[in-house]
Design a protein around this motif. Structure first.
Motif, PDB file in Angstrom:
ATOM      1  N   ALA A  91       0.836  -1.096   0.045  1.00 26.90           N
ATOM      2  CA  ALA A  91      -0.025   0.049  -0.006  1.00 26.90           C
ATOM      3  C   ALA A  91       0.936   1.257   0.046  1.00 26.90           C
ATOM      4  CB  ALA A  91      -0.828   0.037   1.232  1.00 26.90           C
ATOM      5  N   THR A  92       1.906   1.186   0.772  1.00 26.99           N
ATOM      6  CA  THR A  92       2.855   2.618   0.809  1.00 26.99           C
ATOM      7  C   THR A  92       3.615   2.605  -0.494  1.00 26.99           C
ATOM      8  OG1 THR A  92       4.877   1.311   1.708  1.00 26.99           O
ATOM      9  CG2 THR A  92       3.182   2.027   3.598  1.00 26.99           C
ATOM     10  N   HIS A  95       0.954   4.041  -3.013  1.00 25.54           N
ATOM     11  CA  HIS A  95       0.750   5.481  -2.731  1.00 25.54           C
ATOM     12  C   HIS A  95       2.002   6.429  -2.783  1.00 25.54           C
ATOM     13  CE1 HIS A  95      -3.115   5.200   0.120  1.00 25.54           C
ATOM     14  NE2 HIS A  95      -3.313   4.945  -1.200  1.00 25.54           N
ATOM     15  N   ASP A  96       3.137   5.965  -2.615  1.00 28.51           N
ATOM     16  CA  ASP A  96       4.690   6.596  -2.948  1.00 28.51           C
ATOM     17  C   ASP A  96       4.555   7.074  -3.961  1.00 28.51           C
ATOM     18  OD1 ASP A  96       6.951   7.769  -1.395  1.00 28.51           O
ATOM     19  OD2 ASP A  96       7.807   6.046  -3.253  1.00 28.51           O
ATOM     20  N   ILE A  99       2.457   9.768  -5.183  1.00 24.32           N
ATOM     21  CA  ILE A  99       2.895  10.962  -4.467  1.00 24.32           C
ATOM     22  C   ILE A  99       4.256  11.580  -5.318  1.00 24.32           C
ATOM     23  CG2 ILE A  99       4.157  12.209  -2.448  1.00 24.32           C
ATOM     24  CD1 ILE A  99       2.237   9.992  -0.742  1.00 24.32           C
ATOM     25  N   ASP A 100       5.182  10.565  -5.588  1.00 24.96           N
ATOM     26  CA  ASP A 100       6.193  10.905  -6.436  1.00 24.96           C
ATOM     27  C   ASP A 100       6.150  11.025  -7.902  1.00 24.96           C
ATOM     28  OD1 ASP A 100       7.685  11.102  -4.192  1.00 24.96           O
ATOM     29  OD2 ASP A 100       8.755   8.935  -4.227  1.00 24.96           O
ATOM     30  N   TYR A 128      -4.376  -1.484   2.370  1.00 28.89           N
ATOM     31  CA  TYR A 128      -4.202  -0.829   3.666  1.00 28.89           C
ATOM     32  C   TYR A 128      -5.264  -1.227   4.565  1.00 28.89           C
ATOM     33  CZ  TYR A 128      -2.974   2.115   7.604  1.00 28.89           C
ATOM     34  OH  TYR A 128      -2.903   2.487   8.800  1.00 28.89           O
ATOM     35  N   THR A 151       1.404   3.441  11.232  1.00 26.69           N
ATOM     36  CA  THR A 151       1.005   4.124  10.121  1.00 26.69           C
ATOM     37  C   THR A 151       1.160   5.493  10.153  1.00 26.69           C
ATOM     38  OG1 THR A 151      -0.632   2.424   9.908  1.00 26.69           O
ATOM     39  CG2 THR A 151      -1.008   4.290   8.323  1.00 26.69           C
ATOM     40  N   MET A 154       4.823   6.509   9.533  1.00 29.80           N
ATOM     41  CA  MET A 154       5.020   6.594   8.024  1.00 29.80           C
ATOM     42  C   MET A 154       4.123   7.802   7.254  1.00 29.80           C
ATOM     43  SD  MET A 154       5.026   2.634   7.148  1.00 29.80           S
ATOM     44  CE  MET A 154       5.938   2.586   5.630  1.00 29.80           C
ATOM     45  N   GLU A 158       6.378  10.711   5.557  1.00 31.15           N
ATOM     46  CA  GLU A 158       6.119  10.649   3.969  1.00 31.15           C
ATOM     47  C   GLU A 158       5.872  12.372   3.683  1.00 31.15           C
ATOM     48  OE1 GLU A 158       6.487   8.703   1.631  1.00 31.15           O
ATOM     49  OE2 GLU A 158       5.715   9.619  -0.295  1.00 31.15           O
ATOM     50  N   GLN A 161       8.889  14.634   4.221  1.00 35.94           N
ATOM     51  CA  GLN A 161       9.747  14.159   3.002  1.00 35.94           C
ATOM     52  C   GLN A 161       9.308  15.021   1.897  1.00 35.94           C
ATOM     53  OE1 GLN A 161      11.977  10.526   1.896  1.00 35.94           O
ATOM     54  NE2 GLN A 161      10.066  10.368   0.130  1.00 35.94           N
ATOM     55  N   ASP A 240      16.769  10.037  -6.321  1.00 34.56           N
ATOM     56  CA  ASP A 240      16.549  10.726  -5.203  1.00 34.56           C
ATOM     57  C   ASP A 240      16.846  12.134  -5.410  1.00 34.56           C
ATOM     58  OD1 ASP A 240      15.623   8.794  -3.857  1.00 34.56           O
ATOM     59  OD2 ASP A 240      17.728   7.879  -3.099  1.00 34.56           O
ATOM     60  N   LYS A 245      15.516  14.867  -3.225  1.00 38.07           N
ATOM     61  CA  LYS A 245      15.712  14.372  -1.767  1.00 38.07           C
ATOM     62  C   LYS A 245      17.190  14.112  -1.382  1.00 38.07           C
ATOM     63  CE  LYS A 245      11.685  11.230  -2.077  1.00 38.07           C
ATOM     64  NZ  LYS A 245      11.452  10.076  -2.985  1.00 38.07           N
TER      65      LYS A 245
END
Ligand code: FPP
Ligand code: MG
Length: 333
Positions: A91-92, A95-96, A99-100, A128, A151, A154, A158, A161, A240, A245
């Protein structure tokens, strides 16, 4: 690991890697993951299946199963918890990547590239919540509590970040971030088995082991992001810095870079590798000793993880767990 059959465990052929010891329950995790996914609406199942079949090391359930064995916890409950942590991880990732706005994951077009961000947000939500639904079947509040706090950490990590992207962060800010986005999940994987059999002291030690291992793992991930090939990583190299990042090797290079070199790194963080090439950044990282410095730090966390296991009675499980930190830092992808 010893080559000969030992009175502590299975014959040498099986003890070849720590993961060989838990091959069967790990296969059961695979089966349960797919079976749970099959209960989803087809649009969601397709996204979950796609990510899952793209590969992945299944490190988190493996860690959970090995750490659980160290406390004598095994069987269907541990398989279920292994499925829970792999689902949370999946799930992360989904989603990540939304987002990215990532194009590639596990060597293939990312799920968001194929199905779009909207469907992927929902698929991540479903995975999730399904993970929580499986965890709930255990009727164990301490486990649910851990997963909820995980959660929250995290999500906060995120978000931080995102807020820090494009800025030059401090070493401490970066360490806090990798703890939140990676090491907490590792720590929870390591403690859930002990928690489920009521071994509080062992749970606390295994949590610290997972944290150290997770930090070492993420530091190596951040080094590989500069040094490995796209083929090996299954995602673009130099990503990154391009995403703004500042990871540990980048931070160390920036620290020793002159003004002009710093400007060049900042340029990559703003516009990617349009003006400054990845080769130049790689050279800067090598010449400032940044890669070496970050690697030394990763090895220190790996060694700290190993030290935490010395209090456990010798067993094939402890030996397998002992091998993990060095496998994490010596890996090529
Ligand atoms: C990867 O980082 C990101 C994570 C490991 C954490 C992602 C967390 C969330 C999206 C919030 C929590 C969501 C749920 C469903 C609990 P990265 O972008 O540095 O790594 P990458 O290079 O593999 O993309
Ligand atoms: Mg990402």
């Amino acid at each position: 690991m010893s080559k000969s059959a030992s009175p502590m465990g299975p014959p040498a052929a099986e003890a070849a890697t720590p993961f060989a010891l838990i091959r069967e329950p790990l296969e059961e995790v695979e089966r349960q993951f797919l079976a749970e996914l099959a209960t989803a609406t087809p649009g969601i199942a397709a996204i979950g299946d796609y990510l899952h079949s793209g590969g992945g090391k299944r490190l988190r359930p493996a860690l959970l199963l090995l750490a659980a064995e160290l406390c004598g916890a095994r069987g269907p409950k541990m398989v279920a918890l292994g499925t829970v942590v792999e689902m949370i991880h999946a799930a992360t990732l989904i989603h990540d990547d939304v987002i990215d706005d990532a194009a590639i994951r596990r060597g293939r077009p990312s799920a968001n590239t194929r199905w779009g961000a909207r469907a992927c947000v929902l698929a991540g939500d479903w995975l999730y919540m399904q993970a929580f639904s499986i965890a709930l079947r255990q009727r164990h509040f301490a486990i649910l509590d851990e997963l909820i706090r995980l959660t929250e950490t995290m999500v906060a990590g995120e978000l931080r970040q995102q807020e820090m992207a494009g800025t030059v962060v401090t070493r401490q800010q970066h360490l806090d971030l990798i703890e939140a986005k990676t090491a907490r999940l590792f720590a929870v994987c390591c403690k859930l088995g002990a928690l489920s059999v009521g071994r509080a002291a062992e749970a606390a030690t295994l949590e610290r082991f997972g944290r150290e291992l997770g930090i070492a793992f993420q530091m190596v991930d951040d080094i590989l992001d500069f040094t490995a090939s796209e083929d090996l990583l299954g995602k673009p190299v130099g990503n990154d810095l391009r995403e703004g990042k500042m990871t540990l090797p980048a931070l160390y290079a920036y620290e020793r870079a002159d003004r002009g070199q710093r400007r060049r790194m900042e340029l990559v963080m703003r516009e990617g590798y349009a003006t400054v090439g990845l080769a130049e950044i790689r050279e800067l990282l090598a010449e400032t000793g940044a890669l070496e410095r970050a690697m030394t730090e990763a090895r220190e966390h790996a060694a700290a993880a190993q030290d935490l296991l010395v209090g456990f009675p010798p067993s094939v499980w402890r030996e397998a767990m002992m091998a993990l930190p060095m496998l994490a830092v010596e890996r090529m992808h």
